[in-house]
Design a protein around this motif. Structure first.
Motif, PDB file in Angstrom:
ATOM      1  N   ALA A   1      14.574  -2.970   7.037  1.00 28.92           N
ATOM      2  CA  ALA A   1      14.813  -4.356   6.640  1.00 28.92           C
ATOM      3  C   ALA A   1      15.133  -5.216   7.854  1.00 28.92           C
ATOM      4  N   ALA A   2      15.950  -4.675   8.756  1.00 29.90           N
ATOM      5  CA  ALA A   2      16.308  -5.416   9.968  1.00 29.90           C
ATOM      6  C   ALA A   2      15.088  -5.669  10.838  1.00 29.90           C
ATOM      7  N   GLU A   3      14.205  -4.673  10.957  1.00 30.27           N
ATOM      8  CA  GLU A   3      12.997  -4.837  11.758  1.00 30.27           C
ATOM      9  C   GLU A   3      12.088  -5.930  11.188  1.00 30.27           C
ATOM     10  N   LEU A   4      11.948  -5.944   9.868  1.00 30.06           N
ATOM     11  CA  LEU A   4      11.116  -6.966   9.217  1.00 30.06           C
ATOM     12  C   LEU A   4      11.724  -8.353   9.411  1.00 30.06           C
ATOM     13  N   HIS A   5      13.050  -8.434   9.341  1.00 32.86           N
ATOM     14  CA  HIS A   5      13.740  -9.712   9.524  1.00 32.86           C
ATOM     15  C   HIS A   5      13.596 -10.185  10.968  1.00 32.86           C
ATOM     16  N   ARG A   6      13.807  -9.290  11.922  1.00 31.29           N
ATOM     17  CA  ARG A   6      13.728  -9.643  13.336  1.00 31.29           C
ATOM     18  C   ARG A   6      12.334 -10.090  13.733  1.00 31.29           C
ATOM     19  N   ALA A   7      11.330  -9.546  13.056  1.00 29.12           N
ATOM     20  CA  ALA A   7       9.940  -9.857  13.399  1.00 29.12           C
ATOM     21  C   ALA A   7       9.593 -11.320  13.187  1.00 29.12           C
ATOM     22  N   GLN A   8      10.451 -12.050  12.496  1.00 27.11           N
ATOM     23  CA  GLN A   8      10.206 -13.478  12.271  1.00 27.11           C
ATOM     24  C   GLN A   8      10.472 -14.308  13.519  1.00 27.11           C
ATOM     25  N   ALA A   9      11.235 -13.746  14.450  1.00 23.77           N
ATOM     26  CA  ALA A   9      11.549 -14.485  15.678  1.00 23.77           C
ATOM     27  C   ALA A   9      10.332 -14.496  16.602  1.00 23.77           C
ATOM     28  N   PRO A  10      10.067 -15.606  17.254  1.00 26.01           N
ATOM     29  CA  PRO A  10       8.911 -15.684  18.153  1.00 26.01           C
ATOM     30  C   PRO A  10       9.148 -14.955  19.469  1.00 26.01           C
ATOM     31  N   GLY A  11       8.064 -14.557  20.112  1.00 27.08           N
ATOM     32  CA  GLY A  11       8.153 -14.003  21.454  1.00 27.08           C
ATOM     33  C   GLY A  11       8.796 -12.628  21.521  1.00 27.08           C
ATOM     34  N   ARG A  12       9.333 -12.336  22.689  1.00 31.03           N
ATOM     35  CA  ARG A  12       9.954 -11.038  22.959  1.00 31.03           C
ATOM     36  C   ARG A  12      11.253 -10.902  22.175  1.00 31.03           C
ATOM     37  N   ARG A  13      11.429  -9.746  21.570  1.00 33.05           N
ATOM     38  CA  ARG A  13      12.654  -9.485  20.800  1.00 33.05           C
ATOM     39  C   ARG A  13      13.402  -8.327  21.459  1.00 33.05           C
ATOM     40  N   PRO A  14      14.424  -8.629  22.269  1.00 33.41           N
ATOM     41  CA  PRO A  14      15.110  -7.598  23.055  1.00 33.41           C
ATOM     42  C   PRO A  14      15.717  -6.503  22.173  1.00 33.41           C
ATOM     43  N   ASN A  15      15.593  -5.279  22.621  1.00 36.52           N
ATOM     44  CA  ASN A  15      16.230  -4.158  21.939  1.00 36.52           C
ATOM     45  C   ASN A  15      17.437  -3.723  22.766  1.00 36.52           C
ATOM     46  N   ARG A  16      18.608  -4.171  22.352  1.00 37.22           N
ATOM     47  CA  ARG A  16      19.842  -3.812  23.059  1.00 37.22           C
ATOM     48  C   ARG A  16      20.754  -3.010  22.131  1.00 37.22           C
ATOM     49  N   ARG A  17      20.141  -2.220  21.303  1.00 36.84           N
ATOM     50  CA  ARG A  17      20.902  -1.399  20.360  1.00 36.84           C
ATOM     51  C   ARG A  17      21.836  -0.452  21.118  1.00 36.84           C
ATOM     52  N   GLY A  18      23.115  -0.499  20.765  1.00 38.44           N
ATOM     53  CA  GLY A  18      24.106   0.373  21.382  1.00 38.44           C
ATOM     54  C   GLY A  18      24.397   0.060  22.833  1.00 38.44           C
ATOM     55  N   ALA A  19      23.924  -1.068  23.337  1.00 42.29           N
ATOM     56  CA  ALA A  19      24.085  -1.399  24.756  1.00 42.29           C
ATOM     57  C   ALA A  19      25.530  -1.722  25.104  1.00 42.29           C
ATOM     58  N   ASP A  20      25.922  -1.372  26.330  1.00 41.06           N
ATOM     59  CA  ASP A  20      27.240  -1.728  26.840  1.00 41.06           C
ATOM     60  C   ASP A  20      27.124  -3.095  27.506  1.00 41.06           C
ATOM     61  N   LEU A  21      27.532  -4.123  26.772  1.00 37.97           N
ATOM     62  CA  LEU A  21      27.453  -5.497  27.269  1.00 37.97           C
ATOM     63  C   LEU A  21      28.858  -6.083  27.409  1.00 37.97           C
ATOM     64  N   PHE A  22      29.799  -5.223  27.732  1.00 34.89           N
ATOM     65  CA  PHE A  22      31.190  -5.648  27.909  1.00 34.89           C
ATOM     66  C   PHE A  22      31.253  -6.739  28.979  1.00 34.89           C
ATOM     67  N   GLY A  23      31.767  -7.909  28.595  1.00 34.55           N
ATOM     68  CA  GLY A  23      31.925  -9.004  29.545  1.00 34.55           C
ATOM     69  C   GLY A  23      30.618  -9.580  30.060  1.00 34.55           C
TER      70      GLY A  23
END
Length: 279
Positions: free
Chosen positions: A176-198
């Motif tokens: 469901a999330a993939e189908l929803h995200r596919a509505q966004a134009p262009g590149r769709r970053p995959n940062r699943r589980g990424a360490d983006l602290f700060g």
């Protein structure tokens, strides 16, 4: 208690089962769950021991000043209706104070039902995403199954393998999330589980990004475009969402917002409201 995002059932009626009703709960989150002295809690408290601020009527003695008293963790917790279900359905209104023999079992059941309600909330939201129509049938079946399980006896609930259930249902949630995200134009970053602290993400184009389970603690997301992003389980503690656009972001829940920073220019999905401390 943070404002809960309202849901509707298949007939369009309010689904109040996923909204905390503290007046019909025996203060279970203030007793059953442990917490440790930290930036979120002023003191240590073991599981099964009532918080010292819990009154005999199960209300909080410092509810109006939790943040100022060092209990920020309480302000970002939401049982999603598990408290009143365990209090009024599973235990048929038997108070743990009046029926101490059932107290331990009640405290063990509460987090199980809370996990079921969290999963149920995601399934309900996924079933309302128009783009996820190809998996709506599977999501309805998952919703019915989880609802039925949450209404089981204490013994049945304690015997559940919630992890296995979550793994199975996550197959449809991710689709469901993939189908929803596919509505966004262009590149769709995959940062699943990424360490983006700060992380410095001010003004970043994160449309359709997968931020499922990402650590965004103290991240600078001011003015970021998060439309159609998947925010399932993203840790937004102290993340700055001032001016960010979260319109149509999926699987964003009130506790995430309560843990973050924001301002009146932050744009939220329909049905979600800015926490009081953003004002």
């Amino acid at each position: 208690m943070s404002a809960a995002k309202p849901h509707v059932d298949r007939e369009g009626r309010p689904d109040l089962a996923l909204v905390a009703d503290c007046a019909n709960c025996f203060g279970l989150c203030c007793v059953a769950l442990p917490f440790a002295a930290s930036t979120d809690f002023a003191v240590d408290k073991p599981a099964g021991k009532p918080c010292t601020h819990l009154r005999t009527d199960h209300s909080c003695g410092i509810h109006a000043r939790l943040r100022d008293s060092g209990y920020t963790g309480c302000t970002v917790f939401d049982c999603l209706g598990a408290g009143q279900k365990v209090s009024q359905h599973t235990f048929r209104g038997r108070d743990w104070r009046g029926d101490p023999g059932s107290a331990r079992t009640m405290f063990e059941v509460f987090p199980v039902v809370r996990q079921l309600h969290e999963l149920l909330r995601y399934v309900v939201e996924a079933g309302q995403l128009p783009a996820a129509r190809p998996v709506h049938r599977e999501l309805r079946a998952a919703r019915d199954e989880i609802e039925t399980l949450s209404l089981g006896s204490a013994e049945e609930l304690l015997a559940l393998d919630v992890a296995a259930l979550r793994q199975r249902v996550n197959t449809w949630l991710q689709k469901a999330a993939e189908l929803h995200r596919a509505q966004a134009p262009g590149r769709r970053p995959n940062r699943r589980g990424a360490d983006l602290f700060g992380a410095r993400l001010k003004g970043a184009d994160l449309r359709g990004a997968s931020l499922r389970g990402a650590c965004l603690i103290a991240a600078d997301l001011r003015g970021a475009d998060l439309r159609f992003a998947d925010l399932t389980g993203a840790d937004l503690r102290d993340a700055d969402l001032s001016g960010a656009d979260l319109t149509d972001a999926a699987f964003l829940v009130p506790p995430q917002l309560a843990a973050a920073k924001g301002d009146p220019s932050t744009r939220l999905p329909e049905g979600l409201h800015a926490p009081a401390h953003w004002a």
